[in-house]
Design a protein around this motif. Structure first.
Motif, PDB file in Angstrom:
ATOM      1  N   CYS A 162       5.570  31.533 -10.380  1.00  0.00           N
ATOM      2  CA  CYS A 162       4.142  31.228 -10.298  1.00  0.00           C
ATOM      3  C   CYS A 162       3.397  31.601 -11.575  1.00  0.00           C
ATOM      4  O   CYS A 162       2.516  30.874 -12.034  1.00  0.00           O
ATOM      5  N   SER A 199       7.022  16.081  -2.446  1.00  0.00           N
ATOM      6  CA  SER A 199       6.314  17.268  -2.930  1.00  0.00           C
ATOM      7  C   SER A 199       5.977  18.202  -1.781  1.00  0.00           C
ATOM      8  O   SER A 199       5.898  17.787  -0.623  1.00  0.00           O
ATOM      9  N   SER A 209       5.310  21.699  -5.872  1.00  0.00           N
ATOM     10  CA  SER A 209       6.654  21.557  -6.431  1.00  0.00           C
ATOM     11  C   SER A 209       7.405  20.479  -5.664  1.00  0.00           C
ATOM     12  O   SER A 209       6.904  19.923  -4.686  1.00  0.00           O
ATOM     13  N   HIS A 210       8.634  20.217  -6.117  1.00  0.00           N
ATOM     14  CA  HIS A 210       9.485  19.209  -5.499  1.00  0.00           C
ATOM     15  C   HIS A 210      10.075  19.734  -4.189  1.00  0.00           C
ATOM     16  O   HIS A 210      10.039  20.932  -3.904  1.00  0.00           O
ATOM     17  N   LEU A 269      14.298  24.937 -10.285  1.00  0.00           N
ATOM     18  CA  LEU A 269      13.594  26.183 -10.533  1.00  0.00           C
ATOM     19  C   LEU A 269      14.022  27.165  -9.466  1.00  0.00           C
ATOM     20  O   LEU A 269      14.652  26.807  -8.487  1.00  0.00           O
ATOM     21  N   GLY A 288      12.940  18.091 -10.947  1.00  0.00           N
ATOM     22  CA  GLY A 288      12.036  19.101 -10.426  1.00  0.00           C
ATOM     23  C   GLY A 288      10.742  19.159 -11.198  1.00  0.00           C
ATOM     24  O   GLY A 288      10.655  18.719 -12.350  1.00  0.00           O
ATOM     25  N   MET A 313       5.703  30.019 -14.958  1.00  0.00           N
ATOM     26  CA  MET A 313       6.053  28.608 -14.812  1.00  0.00           C
ATOM     27  C   MET A 313       7.362  28.275 -15.527  1.00  0.00           C
ATOM     28  O   MET A 313       7.622  27.120 -15.867  1.00  0.00           O
ATOM     29  N   GLY A 358      12.847  23.759  -4.096  1.00  0.00           N
ATOM     30  CA  GLY A 358      11.533  23.799  -4.718  1.00  0.00           C
ATOM     31  C   GLY A 358      10.709  25.010  -4.362  1.00  0.00           C
ATOM     32  O   GLY A 358       9.560  25.132  -4.786  1.00  0.00           O
ATOM     33  N   PHE A 401       6.643  21.465 -11.288  1.00  0.00           N
ATOM     34  CA  PHE A 401       5.802  22.561 -10.810  1.00  0.00           C
ATOM     35  C   PHE A 401       4.416  22.375 -11.430  1.00  0.00           C
ATOM     36  O   PHE A 401       4.280  22.387 -12.661  1.00  0.00           O
TER      37      PHE A 401
END
Length: 622
Positions: free
Chosen positions: A61, A131, A145-146, A4, A104, A64, A55, A106
């Motif tokens: 936000c 995370s 996130s990752h 992302l 990934g 997504m 990430g 979210f």
């Protein structure tokens, strides 16, 4: 991310790569403008087309949706599960994301009735390697996130219910299996608050038993600053901030007969702590900690011995303990008797002390780590049971501020201007004299001697503050000592400068240039390292970008003057056949060059002053 949208910064795991990349770039810009420009363009192009697996995807936000140039898949392969279906404010709900290998993700929680609304509540991590927390909108830690694109099958986090949560909350997740294979807003379970009529329904505190004889209650609403300076003694950072805001550190003391009621809050995922001290150094202090321990806040007293971790007391002398952990804001309150003669290490609260306020991370078992940045320390001693006051404090000691300010003045202003003058204004000011010497030389010498003086004064200030050598500053003090040695050596060498036509003059010129250039490069490196130190407390990442901007500004001016000098020489040519000057007389060319260089110098000095003011304002948090 390759997953992302995201960018690495100095708070992420890619910090070392970007740090040295920016550092090498700045050094190259200082001395090799042509090559540096090509490198700069390559890096900018590469960064714009490559993706980052960090990430850091705050741009996504709201939607997504990852910007990967393809459409999301329709049938999700991954599922979200939780460990409960009901919650009340302050509760922690386990959230699990699982399925086939993915790179990934979210995760957010939103109002189940309005899924396009902002995120609700905040999260806490279980595994920081897999995370990380993100801030969406005004709610800190409202998304997860990752941290890398390493394959994973399972993620576990905790969602913390806020005090103003809607009646029904649904969890959503975006999962990326490969760059162009992803699912958006995978629907998860819905959790709800029982017996909630509307968002404005009053919340009631709940109680639970802990291992001490005292009870602990849940705070139903955040603290406020009413009464600060009139009824209670308050410390706020930033000054006059609102305790309800996501960036305010707040500490208050209110005397009530033979006891003092204390409130403490601030943005922290781990712990908040304050200490009473007889000096401005850590050690021998009376400390109070609010620690996020297994998603509950544990409040305790401790004793600080030197720079070692605090020693927690086995007996709890605090009463009326309450806490709140919502939207990344940790809050706790408690009552303590003014005098506790039976407890060693507890100071009387009717005396004057320096007050420390710190925050940092804590492990799942309640083990606390060193504070993330310099603690706030009051500028003087205060008696919290005396007349109520509303004060601030400083996270950067005055001597360290002065050290940074003087170094910025020396190496951003005086050195840079002095180098430009010596390199480009020798032919322009060679016929002008000041105190019997050529003007360019006098200006250059004055600026460089000013640099030596400012650097020397600044150099001793950290040693005065620390009382010796600092073991916590990494390579910064070592490089600083090297720069100081070169700064002293340069004028000493200049004092033995041979005459203009002496055989050794060329050798001197080479040594003089190489010493000065080395000092300037190391000074840039040292300042870059120093800006990251917590004692200076500069805004991040603003300081890095501003320093890069200054280096680019300096290099740009040098390139401009180099091009101008080359063009000026081309205007004066001698035809070998006739030995006659054509195109333009030397006098006219010199006049034109003099005017242009004066204009450029004026603009350059003005720009340097702007950069200097920006850094000085940042140091003083203006």
């Amino acid at each position: 991310m390759a997953i992302l949208l995201g960018h690495c910064n100095r708070r992420t795991g890619c910090k070392p790569y970007l740090f040295w990349q920016q550092l090498v770039l700045k050094i190259s810009l200082m001395e090799l403008p042509g090559l540096a420009f090509a490198v700069w363009m390559f890096i900018c192009f590469y960064a714009s087309v490559d993706s980052y697996p960090s990430g850091k995807i705050r741009e996504a936000c709201t939607s997504m949706i990852p910007c990967h140039g393809s459409s999301p898949q329709l049938s999700p392969e991954h599922t979200i599960t939780v460990n409960g279906t009901e919650f009340k404010p302050g509760d922690n709900i386990e959230v699990h994301l699982s399925g086939p290998d993915f790179e990934g993700f979210f995760i957010q929680a939103r109002d189940a009735e309005h899924l396009d609304s902002p995120a609700v509540g905040s999260f806490m991590l279980v595994d920081r390697k897999l995370s990380q927390l993100l801030t969406c909108g005004r709610i800190k830690n409202s998304a997860v996130s990752h941290t890398s694109k390493a394959k994973k099958k399972y993620i576990k986090v905790y969602w913390i219910a806020p005090g103003d949560a809607p009646k029904r909350v649904q969890f959503l997740a975006t999962v990326v299996k490969k760059y162009k294979l992803f699912w958006v807003k995978i629907p998860g379970p819905v959790v709800s608050q029982p017996n909630v009529l509307s968002p404005t329904t009053p919340l009631h505190a709940t109680s639970e038993a802990i291992s001490t004889s005292h009870s602990v209650s849940y705070l139903s609403k955040p603290f406020n600053a009413s009464g600060c300076g009139s009824m209670k003694f308050c410390i706020r950072n930033p000054s006059n901030c609102d305790p309800e805001s996501a960036s305010c550190f707040f500490l208050s003391f209110q005397e009530e007969k033979s006891s003092v009621f204390i409130e403490m809050s601030g943005p922290s995922e781990g712990y908040l702590a304050f200490a009473l001290s007889h000096d401005q150094w850590m050690g021998g202090d009376d400390a109070y900690l609010c620690v996020n321990e297994d998603h509950r806040v544990h409040v305790s007293t401790a004793y600080l011995k030197g720079r070692s971790p605090p020693v927690l007391d086995s007996e709890n002398v605090l009463e009326d303990v309450s806490w709140r952990l919502v939207d990344g804001i940790l809050q706790c309150s408690f009552r303590r008797s003014i005098s506790l003669p039976a407890y060693k290490g507890r100071f009387n609260l009717n005396a004057s002390y320096y007050i420390f306020l710190a925050d940092g991370e804590a492990s799942e078992g309640g083990l606390i780590y060193k504070h993330r940045h310099q603690p706030l320390i009051t500028n003087g001693v205060y008696n919290v049971t005396d007349l109520p006051q509303d004060i601030g404090g400083s996270r950067s000691p005055q001597l360290i501020k002065a050290h940074g300010a003087l170094m910025f003045v020396a190496w951003i202003t005086t050195v840079s201007i002095g180098v430009i003058v010596a390199r480009f204004f020798k032919p322009v000011w060679s016929r002008s004299f000041l105190f019997g010497k050529e003007m360019w030389f006098q200006v250059h010498r004055m600026l460089m001697l000013t640099t030596v003086m400012l650097t020397s004064i600044s150099f001793v200030l950290p040693f005065i503050y620390r009382g010796g050598w600092s073991q916590q500053a990494g390579f910064h003090p070592y490089l600083g000592c090297t720069v100081m040695a070169l700064t002293i050596f340069q004028p000493l060498m200049a004092g033995f400068r041979p005459s203009r036509h002496a055989p050794r003059r060329q050798l001197f010129n080479w040594f003089h240039w190489s010493t000065g250039t080395t000092a300037r490069i190391l000074a840039v490196v040292t300042m870059f390292l120093g800006m990251d130190l917590p004692a200076l407390d500069l805004p991040d990442p603003w300081d890095t970008y501003t320093m890069i901007g200054f280096v680019a500004w300096h290099v740009g001016i040098e390139i401009l003057l180099e091009i101008h000098s080359y063009c000026l020489v081309r205007k004066v040519e001698v035809i070998e056949d006739d030995r006659v000057q054509i195109l333009q007389s030397l006098t006219s060319a010199e006049a034109e060059g003099r005017l242009f260089k004066h204009v450029v110098l004026t603009i350059y000095v003005s720009g340097n002053i702007v950069f200097l003011i920006a850094f000085l304002a940042a140091i003083n948090h203006i």
